[in-house]
Scaffold this motif. Structure first.
Motif, PDB file in Angstrom:
ATOM      1  N   GLU A 101       0.849  -1.192   0.000  1.00 32.54           N
ATOM      2  CA  GLU A 101       0.000   0.000   0.000  1.00 32.54           C
ATOM      3  C   GLU A 101       0.887   1.245   0.000  1.00 32.54           C
ATOM      4  O   GLU A 101       1.643   1.484   0.948  1.00 32.54           O
ATOM      5  N   ARG A 116       7.729   8.940   6.255  1.00 24.33           N
ATOM      6  CA  ARG A 116       7.618  10.236   6.899  1.00 24.33           C
ATOM      7  C   ARG A 116       7.878  10.140   8.397  1.00 24.33           C
ATOM      8  O   ARG A 116       8.492  11.010   8.997  1.00 24.33           O
ATOM      9  N   GLN A 172       1.781  10.136  -9.204  1.00 26.81           N
ATOM     10  CA  GLN A 172       1.133  11.434  -8.961  1.00 26.81           C
ATOM     11  C   GLN A 172       1.657  12.108  -7.693  1.00 26.81           C
ATOM     12  O   GLN A 172       1.385  13.284  -7.455  1.00 26.81           O
ATOM     13  N   ASP A 173       2.366  11.350  -6.848  1.00 25.68           N
ATOM     14  CA  ASP A 173       2.843  11.936  -5.597  1.00 25.68           C
ATOM     15  C   ASP A 173       4.266  12.472  -5.686  1.00 25.68           C
ATOM     16  O   ASP A 173       4.765  13.065  -4.736  1.00 25.68           O
ATOM     17  N   SER A 197       4.712  16.416  -5.096  1.00 25.72           N
ATOM     18  CA  SER A 197       4.517  16.928  -3.745  1.00 25.72           C
ATOM     19  C   SER A 197       5.581  16.375  -2.796  1.00 25.72           C
ATOM     20  O   SER A 197       5.989  17.044  -1.853  1.00 25.72           O
ATOM     21  N   GLN A 233       0.339  11.760 -24.324  1.00 25.71           N
ATOM     22  CA  GLN A 233      -0.838  11.652 -23.467  1.00 25.71           C
ATOM     23  C   GLN A 233      -0.737  10.409 -22.581  1.00 25.71           C
ATOM     24  O   GLN A 233      -1.080  10.440 -21.404  1.00 25.71           O
ATOM     25  N   ASP A 293       1.599  11.146 -19.792  1.00 30.20           N
ATOM     26  CA  ASP A 293       0.975  12.037 -18.815  1.00 30.20           C
ATOM     27  C   ASP A 293       0.043  11.288 -17.892  1.00 30.20           C
ATOM     28  O   ASP A 293       0.040  11.493 -16.688  1.00 30.20           O
ATOM     29  N   VAL A 294      -0.774  10.412 -18.470  1.00 31.30           N
ATOM     30  CA  VAL A 294      -1.812   9.759 -17.689  1.00 31.30           C
ATOM     31  C   VAL A 294      -1.231   8.644 -16.816  1.00 31.30           C
ATOM     32  O   VAL A 294      -1.618   8.483 -15.663  1.00 31.30           O
ATOM     33  N   PHE A 349       2.430  10.593 -15.058  1.00 38.29           N
ATOM     34  CA  PHE A 349       2.461  11.999 -14.671  1.00 38.29           C
ATOM     35  C   PHE A 349       3.785  12.633 -15.080  1.00 38.29           C
ATOM     36  O   PHE A 349       4.399  13.380 -14.341  1.00 38.29           O
ATOM     37  N   GLN A 366      -4.056   1.674 -17.419  1.00 36.05           N
ATOM     38  CA  GLN A 366      -4.188   3.110 -17.623  1.00 36.05           C
ATOM     39  C   GLN A 366      -3.851   3.461 -19.079  1.00 36.05           C
ATOM     40  O   GLN A 366      -4.588   4.162 -19.751  1.00 36.05           O
TER      41      GLN A 366
END
Lengths: 304, 515
Positions: free
Chosen positions: B238, B247, B260-261, B264, B310, B313-314, B317, B374
């Motif tokens: 997970e 963290r 996607q993370d 950040s 594309q 990107d999908v 990312f 995807q």
């Protein structure tokens, strides 16, 4: 619901001159919760049937460079990671949910009612054999068994319908059997038997219609659970396959983006919530008006 | 049998290559002078905890095909040679090697100061035993010895490999990754290698648990003891759990990062994110034994119809590089060739001339729950524009392999991981009789080029041959190459001595943790 009144003419309380179905409906519409949930479900049905024309975009129509956009005027529910319109996908997902729910419950309704009728009407060894088998199925946690069935059949929407249908069959069998047992020895049944009616005729013309109310209630509630099960199966990737929209799948895809794009998970989640709630509320309301004891209190209240 | 062979496709696909052990690190043993008194005065750097997203299926390096297994084995076993982070081969258990003038005999000189974790000494017989085990038992990597005629040990410190034809890729074949690990003679009988380790690497394997495995520093390692006492691998599938553990400082390192993370995470304090181009590639293969994909125009239409940017990107990312050939940009063997732009009009014209009708269906088979799902959804949308209706067929990897082997598909999508030599990138996939040529590609010219290239020893001449072959493979759309994904890993601030590598090999020999 509408097929029950004529045959029930013998012993069941015939209230005044209104036909029973009208009476039932009248009682139902006096319940504001029932009306609210009914309206929601009608709306859902419209969306399910005409979603293709209502949705502003296609289910897999992707906006290049328009990924993960927050809700706005052009995309009411935002866009997902592939740049697809979440609003359109939620609308189109309604069709999937309703179709899977209806077919799955259809399967368990037909199979379960038939088993319940046979078991309840003939009793003895047939009853034991059928109902112990149902108990066996019932012993497995519902979702676990659906997953096991899908492991055998392979993933996909059609197989998910079958799996959910199998899982909910025992409930219908039990409810039907219990209901059949209460009417089996009624005077009107014995009367038609002594007048020479065959078993099939008695079962389908007399027993079934009189055993129907609890089955109707069960159907409504099972629809809610079937839709929930489809969402759960799609959530773990076994149900509806991409790129087809399914609320459960959208929810699970949205989970990975919860920090970046809350709308991806929120709206399909809400759709599941509202739909299941509406079916449950309607089921409860139906139970109230179809249960003879409850019914008399309700009519009493209404008369005052 | 074909299925077994294709299993190896995934082996390659799943395996990492190479080890980060640098022989020149002899010095590092001396630096860690404190440890010379055998263990007691071990550097008190404690335990290094790594969260990996996969779960090893077993730990026999010659048998397993799981990347997760190799992540652990990388730290337990050694090979004759190892690739460095540029893909060049460096000494490891072999200190030097020579090739005869005809290119048919390779002589490896072995280190004389190596002991196995069980205390036995390493010599040429162990190499013979290990390689013969792979060949004789026809294990997953036996094909890497296809051109090997004989392996002999003239003396305890020398191994000689005789070939039937020149094999420039031999170093890659014997040392590309830990699937070619050297185990002590008789180890397969003595140990249950699936659960026990018997290597020469910097760490000795503890007993595998359900949620992880611990490795202990091997004080007698030939390269000097590693810088931490223990490495603990935890299996955390997970991603959110893995990131939370990172963290809170519960783990020091993880490879479980959703694309996607990345952004950040990069701005987060206390966490360092490593992003590096990899040698992996994703591709789509159309079945050339099935209508209409047997027609070149139809395949090219698909190549023009999809939008690689594309897809990247999908699915990633942006953490990937689009590529129309297999070999990534910063590799020596890279060849800049990209004839297909996203051009739906051109695609439709090609479909017309191939006589393909509107609404032609195309089933794309992908392994379930991978990023391929995807990518396939993007292709569905792209190809709908040119009148091809895509069905996405998700299969468990076993079924996927069966169907691939039986040729029961319109198209399939998957990736190859960890190739280093162009032979690995192109040969078995596009040679007409190639073991992984499931798409049914047959171009005599390409066969010719691949044959020549396989035994060409001049590097520049060899590259020219592969460049030529690659262009034809791309033009003929044998594979429709999509992109090279990045390797993404994250570790806690203060972790030193770790290097992110294009072949995804992870090595914790020299890693240290602050405090």
């Amino acid at each position: 619901m509408t097929s029950e009144p004529d045959t029930a003419s013998v012993p069941v309380a015939t209230e005044k001159h209104r036909p029973r179905w009208a009476e039932t409906l009248l009682l139902l519409v006096r319940n504001p919760m029932a009306i609210a949930s009914g309206l929601v479900l009608i709306g859902l049905l419209v969306v399910g049937l005409f979603g293709q024309w209502l949705a502003p975009y296609g289910h897999n129509e992707q906006f290049v460079g328009g990924q993960l956009e927050a809700p706005s005027g052009s995309h009411w529910f935002g866009t997902d990671e592939a740049g697809r319109d979440v609003f359109s996908r939620v609308l189109l997902g309604a069709e999937v949910s309703l179709r899977v729910g209806a077919v799955a419950v259809g399967i368990s309704l037909v199979a379960g009612v038939l088993i319940g009728l046979l078991a309840g009407y003939y009793g003895r060894w047939l009853d034991d054999a059928l109902m112990r088998f149902m108990d066996m199925l019932f012993a497995f946690p519902a979702l676990l068994m659906a997953i096991a069935v899908l492991a055998i059949l392979g993933r996909g929407e059609n197989n998910a319908m079958i799996a959910i249908g199998i899982v909910y069959t025992p409930i219908f069998a039990r409810v039907t059997r219990a209901s059949v047992l209460t009417v089996r020895e009624d005077v009107f049944i014995r009367a038609s038997r002594s007048s020479g009616a065959g078993d099939a005729r008695i079962i389908f013309r007399h027993v079934l219609p009189n055993a129907a109310p609890p089955i109707i209630v069960q159907t409504t509630i099972s629809l809610a659970f079937a839709i929930l099960s489809e969402a759960a199966l799609s959530f773990v990737g076994l149900g509806t396959q991409p790129p087809n929209p399914s609320w459960g799948r959208m929810l699970s895809e949205g989970r990975g983006f919860i920090e970046h794009a809350w709308w991806m998970a929120l709206f399909p989640g809400l759709a599941i919530f509202v739909t299941v709630l509406a079916f449950n509320v309607l089921g409860d309301a139906l139970r109230d008006v179809l249960d003879p004891r409850q019914r008399s209190t309700l009519s009493g209240k209404g008369a005052r | 049998m074909a299925a077994a062979a294709l299993g190896t496709a995934l082996v390659l696909a799943a395996c990492d290559t190479g080890e980060d052990v640098d022989v020149d690190q002899d010095g590092s043993g001396a630096e860690n002078g404190a440890t010379d008194e055998d263990g007691d005065a071990a550097p008190v750097q404690g335990t290094f905890v790594a969260a990996i997203s996969g779960e090893p299926d077993q730990f026999d390096p010659h048998v397993t095909s799981a990347y997760a297994s190799f992540q652990v084995l990388e730290n337990v076993y050694d090979t004759l040679v190892v690739p460095d982070d540029e893909g060049e081969f460096q000494p490891s258990l072999a200190t030097e090697w020579t090739t005869s003038d005809d290119g048919l005999t390779w002589t490896f000189t072995l280190r004389d100061d190596v002991v196995f974790h069980d205390g036995s000494e390493f010599d040429a017989d162990d190499v013979l035993y290990s390689f013969n085990r792979i060949i004789d038992e026809e294990l997953a990597n036996a094909y890497r010895f296809a051109s090997v005629d004989e392996i002999t040990a003239p003396d305890a410190q020398t191994v000689e490999i005789t070939l039937t034809e020149p094999t420039p890729a031999l170093l890659d074949n014997v040392g590309g990754f830990k699937g070619m690990a050297i185990i002590p003679e008789g180890a397969a009988d003595e140990y249950d290698l699936a659960t026990e380790g018997a290597g020469t690497g910097p760490f000795a394997m503890g007993s595998p648990g359900a949620s992880g495995i611990s490795l202990t520093a091997f004080e007698d390692h030939w390269g000097g003891p590693p810088s931490v006492d223990q490495v603990e691998f935890r299996y955390i599938s997970e991603a959110t759990t893995a990131l939370t553990s990172l963290r809170t400082g519960e783990v020091h390192w993880t490879d479980n990062i959703p694309p996607q993370d990345i952004e950040s995470l990069q701005s987060e304090d206390g966490i360092e994110v490593g992003v590096s181009p990899s040698v992996d590639y994703w591709y789509l293969a159309l079945n050339q034994d099935v209508e209409p994909w047997d027609q070149l125009e139809a395949r090219q239409a698909v190549a023009y119809g999809i939008n690689r940017e594309q897809i990247v990107d999908v699915t990633q990312f942006g953490a990937a590089t689009v590529n129309q050939t297999a070999i990534p940009e910063d590799n020596f063997w890279y060849h800049d060739y990209a004839p297909f732009d996203h051009d739906p009009d051109q695609a439709r014209d090609l479909l017309d001339s191939a006589g393909v009708e509107e609404g032609q269906s195309l089933g794309i088979m992908v392994v379930q729950d991978t990023e391929g799902v995807q990518a396939a959804q993007v292709m569905e949308a792209n190809l709908a524009d040119i009148g091809i209706s895509v069905q996405i067929e998700q299969e468990p990897s076993s079924t996927w392999l069966d169907r691939q082997a039986e040729g029961e598909f319109d198209a399939f999508m998957w990736s190859w991981l960890g190739n280093l030599d162009p032979f690995g990138f192109y040969h078995a996939q596009h040679y007409s009789e190639g073991g992984f040529n499931a798409q049914g590609y047959n171009n005599p010219e390409v066969d010719d080029l691949l044959e020549q290239a396989a035994s060409e020893t001049g590097q520049d001449a060899r590259k020219a041959l592969y460049d030529q072959a690659a262009e034809m493979i791309v033009d003929d759309v044998s594979y429709l190459y999509l992109y090279n994904p990045d390797v993404v890993q994250a570790w806690a601030e203060g972790v030193e001595g770790y290097e992110i590598r294009p072949d995804r090999a992870i090595n914790f020999e020299n890693v240290t943790v602050a405090e």
